[in-house]
Motif scaffolding. Structure first.
Motif, PDB file in Angstrom:
ATOM      1  N   THR A  74      55.786   6.201  -2.980  1.00  0.00           N
ATOM      2  CA  THR A  74      55.285   7.387  -2.417  1.00  0.00           C
ATOM      3  C   THR A  74      53.740   7.516  -3.299  1.00  0.00           C
ATOM      4  O   THR A  74      52.964   8.405  -2.669  1.00  0.00           O
TER       5      THR A  74
ATOM      6  N   CYS B 108      52.793   0.062  -4.801  1.00  0.00           N
ATOM      7  CA  CYS B 108      53.521   0.852  -3.970  1.00  0.00           C
ATOM      8  C   CYS B 108      54.145  -0.224  -2.970  1.00  0.00           C
ATOM      9  O   CYS B 108      53.551  -0.954  -2.586  1.00  0.00           O
TER      10      CYS B 108
ATOM     11  N   ASP C 185      58.740   8.503  -8.136  1.00  0.00           N
ATOM     12  CA  ASP C 185      58.646   9.144  -7.040  1.00  0.00           C
ATOM     13  C   ASP C 185      58.980  10.420  -7.125  1.00  0.00           C
ATOM     14  O   ASP C 185      58.505  11.455  -6.049  1.00  0.00           O
TER      15      ASP C 185
END
Length: 290
Positions: free
Chosen positions: A248, A255, A34
């Motif tokens: 993200t 995710c 991320d």
């Protein structure tokens, strides 16, 4: 400041210790997936996650196989791992860490080294004057790279400097390190060559006869590992045991929600005081090849 934060769980120097990461808004994130690779793509400035502060010995690393990829201390043969001090070195001789959103693919044979990747994010040795903190996210200028062959695997070591270092503007390529920090590159090769010898292992080998490659070469290597990471995070490559949970990367099937991430952290033991470092960690090993 990068705007990233950390949350400790359990106590440092214990097998349960974990250091989780948060973004500027306090949301849990993965430091592997991320945090962007680039801090400033136009200027080739990269983010670096500091795993091991200079002069310390605890082999802390991003846990690639656990959800959210917290930093933990490596364990070998049931024991917490501390790197040995091979004279005249004490602990790590740079701030050591990784560039996020990179991956050295173990199924990809590197065209330069003839060996496959080591299954980790690409490593960075940061040579600035400040001793950084574990879990700190800093911005670095890449200066070059060394191609370590670690037990038959390609393990690139990127040489970089913190952009906030007072002398950062004077460093633009690997030769600037040779000129302004005489002996540092030679010590770096020596450190990586010998650091596993006290554990009964042979000296490590290098591609290019242990010669450093410059900035442009290093940038190409990093960009290649970023492409491998993209394939990993979007499931175009089988990552095996690698945990790709992220918050993200919108095109990633891995995710997850913030609630899911919080549950992962809440399941870890509460923060507590550090365990003492074993006294033998301070021992110096004297070694000369016969």
């Amino acid at each position: 400041m990068s705007g990233y934060g950390v949350e400790e769980r359990a106590g440092p120097h214990s097998p349960e210790y974990r250091l989780f990461f948060k973004d500027g808004a306090g949301r849990y994130i993965s430091p592997f997936h991320d945090i962007p690779m680039y801090a400033d793509a136009g200027k080739n400035v990269f983010n670096m996650v500091v795993e091991v502060p200079r002069w310390t010995n605890a082999k802390m690393e991003i846990s690639t196989k656990e959800p959210l990829n917290p930093i933990k201390q490596d364990v070998k043969k049931g024991k917490l791992r501390f790197v040995a001090n091979v004279f005249p070195h004490k602990g790590y001789i740079w701030n050591y860490g990784a560039i996020p959103q990179t991956w050295e693919d173990p199924s990809h044979k590197d065209e330069n080294t003839g060996c496959c990747g080591d299954n980790d994010p690409i490593d960075v040795c940061e040579i600035g004057s400040k001793v950084c903190s574990r879990g700190e996210v800093i911005q670095v200028k890449v200066l070059g790279t060394l191609a370590l062959i670690d037990e038959g695997e390609t393990d690139w070591k990127v040489i970089a400097i913190n952009v906030e270092d007072p002398e950062a503007a004077s460093y633009n390529d690997i030769e600037d390190v040779r000129r302004m920090k005489p002996g540092y590159l030679e010590a770096t090769v020596d450190w990586f060559r010998k650091y596993k010898v006290p554990d009964g292992k042979p000296e490590n080998q290098f591609a290019f006869n242990g010669e450093f490659k410059g900035k442009d070469f290093a940038l190409d290597v990093i960009k290649g590992t970023h492409e491998h990471w993209k394939a990993l995070i979007t499931k175009r490559t089988d990552g095996g045991e690698i945990n790709c949970t992220n918050l993200t990367v919108s095109e990633s099937p891995f995710c997850c929600s913030q609630d899911c991430a919080k549950a992962t952290v809440d399941a870890a033991p509460p923060c507590k005081a550090a365990s003492p470092i074993p006294p033998e960690v301070d021992k110096w090993f004297y070694y000369q090849k016969n």
